[in-house]
Design a protein around this motif. Structure first.
Motif, short mmCIF file in Angstrom:
data_model
loop_
_atom_site.label_atom_id
_atom_site.label_comp_id
_atom_site.label_asym_id
_atom_site.label_seq_id
_atom_site.Cartn_x
_atom_site.Cartn_y
_atom_site.Cartn_z
N LEU A 74 118.77 -24.44 -0.91
CA LEU A 74 118.69 -25.47 0.13
C LEU A 74 117.24 -25.89 0.37
O LEU A 74 116.94 -27.08 0.50
CB LEU A 74 119.32 -24.96 1.42
CG LEU A 74 120.85 -24.92 1.47
CD1 LEU A 74 121.32 -24.28 2.75
CD2 LEU A 74 121.45 -26.31 1.36
N PHE A 75 116.36 -24.91 0.40
CA PHE A 75 114.95 -25.21 0.59
C PHE A 75 114.39 -26.02 -0.58
O PHE A 75 113.62 -26.96 -0.39
CB PHE A 75 114.13 -23.92 0.72
CG PHE A 75 113.78 -23.60 2.12
CD1 PHE A 75 113.11 -24.53 2.91
CD2 PHE A 75 114.11 -22.39 2.68
CE1 PHE A 75 112.80 -24.24 4.23
CE2 PHE A 75 113.81 -22.09 3.99
CZ PHE A 75 113.15 -23.02 4.76
N TRP A 135 115.14 -29.64 -0.44
CA TRP A 135 114.27 -30.31 0.52
C TRP A 135 112.87 -30.52 -0.09
O TRP A 135 112.28 -31.60 0.04
CB TRP A 135 114.19 -29.48 1.81
CG TRP A 135 113.13 -29.97 2.74
CD1 TRP A 135 113.21 -31.04 3.57
CD2 TRP A 135 111.82 -29.44 2.91
NE1 TRP A 135 112.04 -31.20 4.26
CE2 TRP A 135 111.15 -30.23 3.87
CE3 TRP A 135 111.14 -28.35 2.35
CZ2 TRP A 135 109.85 -29.98 4.28
CZ3 TRP A 135 109.83 -28.11 2.75
CH2 TRP A 135 109.20 -28.91 3.70
N ARG A 153 105.70 -24.61 -6.44
CA ARG A 153 106.45 -23.91 -5.37
C ARG A 153 107.94 -24.21 -5.48
O ARG A 153 108.77 -23.31 -5.41
CB ARG A 153 105.94 -24.37 -4.01
CG ARG A 153 104.81 -23.53 -3.48
CD ARG A 153 104.45 -24.01 -2.09
NE ARG A 153 103.09 -23.64 -1.78
CZ ARG A 153 102.32 -24.28 -0.91
NH1 ARG A 153 102.77 -25.33 -0.29
NH2 ARG A 153 101.11 -23.86 -0.65
#
Lengths: 464, 202
Positions: free
Chosen positions: A169-170, A173, A190
């Motif tokens: 989920l991160f 985003w 990242r």
């Protein structure tokens, strides 16, 4: 009517209905098989987004379905994939009653299929992680045996899969940010790192793989093979969705290097692990790890993602036959460790042959279903890196050694014990068909390869 | 009514609440008190989520949490013997757990500003509250094999993540799906507690 309603909502509602009716075991299995066959057939013949005329009636199956402002989208290119998914479910449900795989398998298995299809259809992609997590949770009761103490594997399964979801989920985003500023290398690194970590959890990639053999040891073999084949494969498809969507990810050579590296590690772990096990369930678990490794290896060859699709059929066939044979032993109350399996080949020769030949097929033994695909895969991996191909081969040798060791255990027994077929006719029939299919698929791979490759049409940027 | 209310003012009490309740969830021995602590923890989660989401969406968090707690509580209440086995082995590591929680808190407090700088537009109080729950949830998961505690650990972990994620994404579907995940987790947790005592059927 629209496609997501047909392939997500209908099986979802049917799953709930069958769950409530699970008391009537045979009927629910039959209903599940008929429904999945029907949905596979519809995926094969029903065009999406085009006007269909049947006699005086005309209708159209739309591509989109909106829920709370978000879109579920299935198009024509997804049809071969949907056909594969529902045939796979029908294949497993077909023998569920004979295998006595538990009343939860068909209703909850259908729910898992519906949720995973929703994961592939939902837009934007970030919501898919939530559907995957729900599919994981729904699959848990399939793996549990009522009245049996809880194993640690199942808890690890839930924990590791749940931890994986937030990472995905991160990432989604973060990837939105990467899309707007692709030059920000720190952000890209990242995002890629977190995405990789998320999939390591979800796909049980080393070192998060320990639950697989533990669950395979504790659960009904037929039920466990359904979950361990369907879930990782569909999670892998979800991962392919990321590769398909993001150009910076797809065009990065290091991503493929990492996929191959993870694949080699998994194949080695699975093969070596299987070679040293003394429990049939754990061997099956390590074979699943090995096969996940081969899938990653296939995905790690740039422009050859079709390899990951063609691996599915021989894998499903081999695990289906293997777990069905193990289910026969399980239902007889037979313990699955070598100590208790000595000489069973003399009493159950067909079950024994099925277990050993299925493992041989997974290894890529000539004339069996896995051989043509594994040969191409080894060839392609060797073209990329010789040592990776060598290690992948070593992993397969590990599983081969395990199969030979099992064979020796199965046939070793007192000389005065006569060879006799004692299996029930239902198992003889199903295992006979399975073994014949293993052989035919090995001899005539051209019969199934094209339809499997077309599954890749769902990923337009990866399709050949 | 809430328009004139400064939500930032409640962030520190909310952080304190999630900190205390997450420690209680780690150290508590009576399952009833654990359920109470879990329910209170979701009040803290609700307050922290309200910093990012409108009230009507944030309230979903607390309702879901309470429902999850109720489902888990029913699971243990049906088979109280499953908890007795856990209880007998529990007190021995209490000081160790407290020390571990202290270390987790130190790590969280020291790393929160750096993580907050990664996430533009997310306040330090949200990161802090979130990391406290994630850290203590992970710690809980690492120290137990009991399905009740594992489920509580996972719910705590997810609650921490949800606080952070709420600051990044405002979506009704995400709120609904995360509520579905939490409830499914609680149902599976209750099923895991019940399954060893269930009668085997063909």
């Amino acid at each position: 009517m629209n496609a997501p309603q047909v392939w997500i909502l209908i099986p979802g509602i049917s799953a709930i209905t069958l769950f409530l009716l699970r008391r009537w075991y045979r009927s629910t299995v039959l209903a599940g098989v008929i429904l999945t066959c029907l949905l596979a057939l519809l995926a094969r013949v029903l065009p999406i987004g085009k006007i269909i005329e049947i006699g005086p009636w005309t209708f159209q199956v739309d591509e989109s379905f909106f829920v709370l402002g978000r879109r579920f989208f299935l198009e024509n290119g997804d049809r071969p994939l949907l056909t594969m998914v529902y045939i796979l479910a029908a294949f497993w449900f077909g023998a569920a009653y004979i295998a006595r795989a538990g009343r939860m398998l068909v209703p909850l298995g259908l729910a898992v299929v519906a949720l995973m299809t929703a994961a592939l259809a939902v837009e934007p992609l970030l919501y898919a992680a939530l559907f995957v997590e729900m599919a994981v949770l729904v699959s848990v009761p399939i793996l549990l045996v009522p009245g049996k103490p809880l194993g640690r594997g199942i808890l690890r399964f839930i924990i590791l899969e749940t931890i994986g979801m937030p990472f995905i989920l991160f990432t989604e985003w973060m990837l939105t940010g990467v899309e707007t500023s692709p030059g920000d290398i720190t952000m890209v690194m990242r995002a890629a790192g977190i995405l990789g970590l998320g999939f390591m959890f979800l796909l049980a990639i080393l070192p998060f793989h320990t639950w697989v053999p533990m669950v395979a040891e504790d659960s009904h073999p037929y039920a466990v093979s359904f979950v361990l084949i369907l879930l990782p494969w569909m999670i892998f498809l979800f991962g392919l969705g990321f590769l398909d969507r993001y150009t910076w990810l797809r065009s990065n050579e290091q991503v493929y290097e990492l996929l191959r590296l993870a694949g080699v590690l998994m194949v080695l772990t699975g093969g070596i692990g299987a070679a040293f096990q003394r429990h049939l369930g754990r061997i099956l678990g390590f074979a699943v790890i090995l096969e996940t490794g081969f899938t990653l290896l296939g995905a790690g060859i740039q422009g050859e993602a079709w390899l990951t699709f063609v691996l599915l059929f021989p894998r499903a066939l081999a695990f289906g036959v293997w777990s069905l044979a193990m289910a026969y032993l399980w239902n007889q109350g037979q313990k699955m460790d070598y100590q208790n399996l000595q000489g069973i080949g003399r009493r159950m020769p067909v079950v024994t042959a099925a277990m050993v030949l299925a493992q041989f097929s997974l290894v890529g033994f000539p004339l069996l279903a896995g051989f043509p695909i594994k040969l191409v895969l080894w060839d392609q991996v060797a073209a990329q890196s010789g040592w990776q191909a060598l290690f992948a081969l070593l992993g397969s040798i590990g599983l081969f050694a395990s199969a030979l060791r099992s064979l020796v255990v199965f046939v070793t027994g007192p000389d005065d014990h006569p060879w006799k077929i004692t299996e029930s006719w239902q198992f003889l029939l199903l295992l006979g068909v399975g073994l014949a299919a293993l052989l035919l698929a090995g001899l005539f791979p051209q019969l199934f390869l094209p339809s499997l490759i077309s599954g890749l049409n769902a990923f337009s940027h990866l399709a050949p | 009514m809430f328009d004139s209310f400064t939500f930032q003012a409640i962030s520190m009490p909310a952080i304190l609440l999630v900190f205390i309740t997450s420690i209680l969830l780690l150290l508590g021995r009576d399952w009833r008190w654990l359920i109470v602590a879990l329910s209170l923890q979701y009040v803290g989660v609700f307050l922290l989520v309200m910093l990012s989401w409108p009230l009507e969406m944030a309230v979903v968090k607390v309702l879901t949490g309470w429902m999850a707690g109720a489902v888990l509580g029913v699971g243990v209440a049906i088979v109280p013997t499953s908890w007795k086995a856990e209880e007998s082995s529990w007190p021995s590591g209490r000081w160790f757990k407290l020390l571990a929680a202290g270390l987790v808190t130190l790590v969280v407090v020291s790393s929160a500003p750096a993580i907050a700088s990664w996430l533009p537009g997310v306040g330090l109080e949200i990161v802090l509250g979130s990391l406290i729950l994630i850290g203590n949830g992970l710690l809980n998961l690492g120290l137990t094999n009991h399905p009740f505690r594992v489920t509580i650990g996972l719910l705590t972990l997810l609650a921490g993540f949800e606080i952070l994620y709420a600051a990044l994404q405002v979506s009704a579907l995400v709120a609904g799906l995360l509520a579905g995940v939490n409830l499914s987790l609680a149902l599976v947790g209750a099923f895991l507690i019940l399954v060893p005592s269930m009668e085997a059927v063909d």
